[in-house]
Design an enzyme around this catalytic site. Sequence first.
Site, PDB file in Angstrom:
ATOM      1  N   GLY A 190     133.386 118.228  46.304  1.00  0.00           N
ATOM      2  CA  GLY A 190     132.133 117.506  46.527  1.00  0.00           C
ATOM      3  C   GLY A 190     130.971 118.213  45.847  1.00  0.00           C
ATOM      4  O   GLY A 190     130.753 118.060  44.645  1.00  0.00           O
ATOM      5  N   SER A 239     134.541 122.471  50.615  1.00  0.00           N
ATOM      6  CA  SER A 239     133.881 123.697  50.132  1.00  0.00           C
ATOM      7  C   SER A 239     134.630 124.420  49.024  1.00  0.00           C
ATOM      8  O   SER A 239     134.570 125.641  48.932  1.00  0.00           O
ATOM      9  CB  SER A 239     133.586 124.641  51.307  1.00  0.00           C
ATOM     10  OG  SER A 239     132.641 124.052  52.174  1.00  0.00           O
ATOM     11  N   GLY A 255     131.217 120.638  52.894  1.00  0.00           N
ATOM     12  CA  GLY A 255     129.798 120.939  52.694  1.00  0.00           C
ATOM     13  C   GLY A 255     129.269 122.090  53.526  1.00  0.00           C
ATOM     14  O   GLY A 255     128.058 122.304  53.588  1.00  0.00           O
ATOM     15  N   GLU A 296     141.301 117.154  53.862  1.00  0.00           N
ATOM     16  CA  GLU A 296     139.951 117.716  53.927  1.00  0.00           C
ATOM     17  C   GLU A 296     139.565 117.952  55.385  1.00  0.00           C
ATOM     18  O   GLU A 296     139.149 117.006  56.074  1.00  0.00           O
ATOM     19  CB  GLU A 296     138.933 116.742  53.333  1.00  0.00           C
ATOM     20  CG  GLU A 296     139.162 116.402  51.885  1.00  0.00           C
ATOM     21  CD  GLU A 296     137.868 115.937  51.211  1.00  0.00           C
ATOM     22  OE1 GLU A 296     137.465 116.592  50.264  1.00  0.00           O
ATOM     23  OE2 GLU A 296     137.282 114.942  51.657  1.00  0.00           O
ATOM     24  N   HIS A 349     137.151 108.544  53.235  1.00  0.00           N
ATOM     25  CA  HIS A 349     136.425 109.816  53.311  1.00  0.00           C
ATOM     26  C   HIS A 349     135.798 109.956  54.702  1.00  0.00           C
ATOM     27  O   HIS A 349     135.317 108.978  55.274  1.00  0.00           O
ATOM     28  CB  HIS A 349     135.352 109.873  52.220  1.00  0.00           C
ATOM     29  CG  HIS A 349     134.798 111.252  52.066  1.00  0.00           C
ATOM     30  ND1 HIS A 349     133.845 111.761  52.916  1.00  0.00           N
ATOM     31  CD2 HIS A 349     135.118 112.245  51.201  1.00  0.00           C
ATOM     32  CE1 HIS A 349     133.592 113.010  52.558  1.00  0.00           C
ATOM     33  NE2 HIS A 349     134.352 113.331  51.524  1.00  0.00           N
ATOM     34  N   LYS A 365     129.570 112.033  45.330  1.00  0.00           N
ATOM     35  CA  LYS A 365     128.825 111.474  46.467  1.00  0.00           C
ATOM     36  C   LYS A 365     127.547 110.784  45.965  1.00  0.00           C
ATOM     37  O   LYS A 365     127.597 110.073  44.956  1.00  0.00           O
ATOM     38  CB  LYS A 365     128.533 112.578  47.486  1.00  0.00           C
ATOM     39  CG  LYS A 365     129.815 113.319  47.890  1.00  0.00           C
ATOM     40  CD  LYS A 365     129.664 114.179  49.107  1.00  0.00           C
ATOM     41  CE  LYS A 365     130.988 114.898  49.356  1.00  0.00           C
ATOM     42  NZ  LYS A 365     131.036 115.618  50.607  1.00  0.00           N
TER      43      LYS A 365
HETATM   44  P1  PGA Z   1     132.471 119.631  49.522  1.00  0.00           P
HETATM   45  O1  PGA Z   1     132.945 118.119  49.762  1.00  0.00           O
HETATM   46  O2  PGA Z   1     133.235 120.154  48.342  1.00  0.00           O
HETATM   47  O3  PGA Z   1     130.988 119.532  49.258  1.00  0.00           O
HETATM   48  O4  PGA Z   1     132.777 120.385  50.760  1.00  0.00           O
HETATM   49  C1  PGA Z   1     134.281 117.746  49.608  1.00  0.00           C
HETATM   50  C2  PGA Z   1     134.417 116.267  49.874  1.00  0.00           C
HETATM   51  O5  PGA Z   1     133.699 115.759  50.741  1.00  0.00           O
HETATM   52  O6  PGA Z   1     135.225 115.579  49.243  1.00  0.00           O
END
Ligand code: PGA
Length: 239
Positions: A221, A200, A163, A157, A85, A10
Site C-alpha cells: 500500500g 506495512s 498502514g 493481509e 480489501h 489506494k
Molecule cells: P500498507 O497497505 O502497505 O500501507 O500497509 C497494504 C494494503 O492495504 O494493501
Amino acid sequence: MSKLIIGNQKMYMNREDVISFVEMLKTVSCDDVIVCPSFPYLEYYKDVVKVGAQNVSTADNGAYTGEVSSSQLQSLNVPYCIVGHSERREYQKETDEEINQKINKLLEKNITPILCIGEKMEERQNKSTETVIKRELDADLKGLSTETVEKIIIAYEPIWAIGTGLTPTSEEIDDAMQFIKNYLKERLNVMNITVLYGGSVSEKNVDELNTIASIDGYLIGGASSKPDAFKYIIASQSK
Ligand code: PGA
C-alpha cells in the site's frame, strides 16, 4: 526466487504524482509488477506496467452511479482487480457474499481477482487467525471449482499490519502462507496458488521478507505510492 510485486496505490496520488511515478517505472524492469491505481489513472500506467483496479461492481450494467463493472474493466484491458480489501470491508461494509459475487463477475471476464483476507488484532491475540482465514476463504470462494480457484491471487493481509508499520514475525507470516496453501489443498485439491503477504511492506523490511520462501509476492500500500521505496522493492527482487 523473485516475488510478484503488486502496488495498491489506494487514494494516495493525484495526476502529477502518477505522471512522475510512470517515469520512474520506465527506468526499472516491471515484468513481475502490477500497479493498482485509482480508476482514472489506469490508462496512465498501461504502457509501462500491468495494471489492476482496486474494486469492481457486483452489477453488470445499468443505473449504478459511481460504480465500475467487470465488463468496463475488460473493455479497458485491465487484467487484475483487488477484491475484499479490509478497508472496503470496513468502510463500505462489503460482505463476503458481495466479495464472492465480485470474484465471479471478474472471472467471467477473464480478469484475475486479487482476494484480500486477514484477521484483526484482537482475533490474532485470541488465537483465531486460522479460523478467520478459513471463514473468509470458505465464504469468498464459495461455489468455485479447483481450477477456478487456482486462477485467483490470494493476499494475506493482517488488518492490524496495514498502514501501521507493524508486521507479524517471519515465522507468523510463514505459518499463515503455509496454512492458506494447505487449507486450499485439503479443501479443494488446489495444488497451485499464488499467496501474497501484505501489511506495512516497505523498503526497510523487504530484504528480510524476501528470505521467506513461502511468500509468493507482496501487496504493497503506502510504499507503492512512494517512487523511491517502490523502486527499491522492485530492485530487491534481482539481488
Ligand atoms: P500498507 O497497505 O502497505 O500501507 O500497509 C497494504 C494494503 O492495504 O494493501
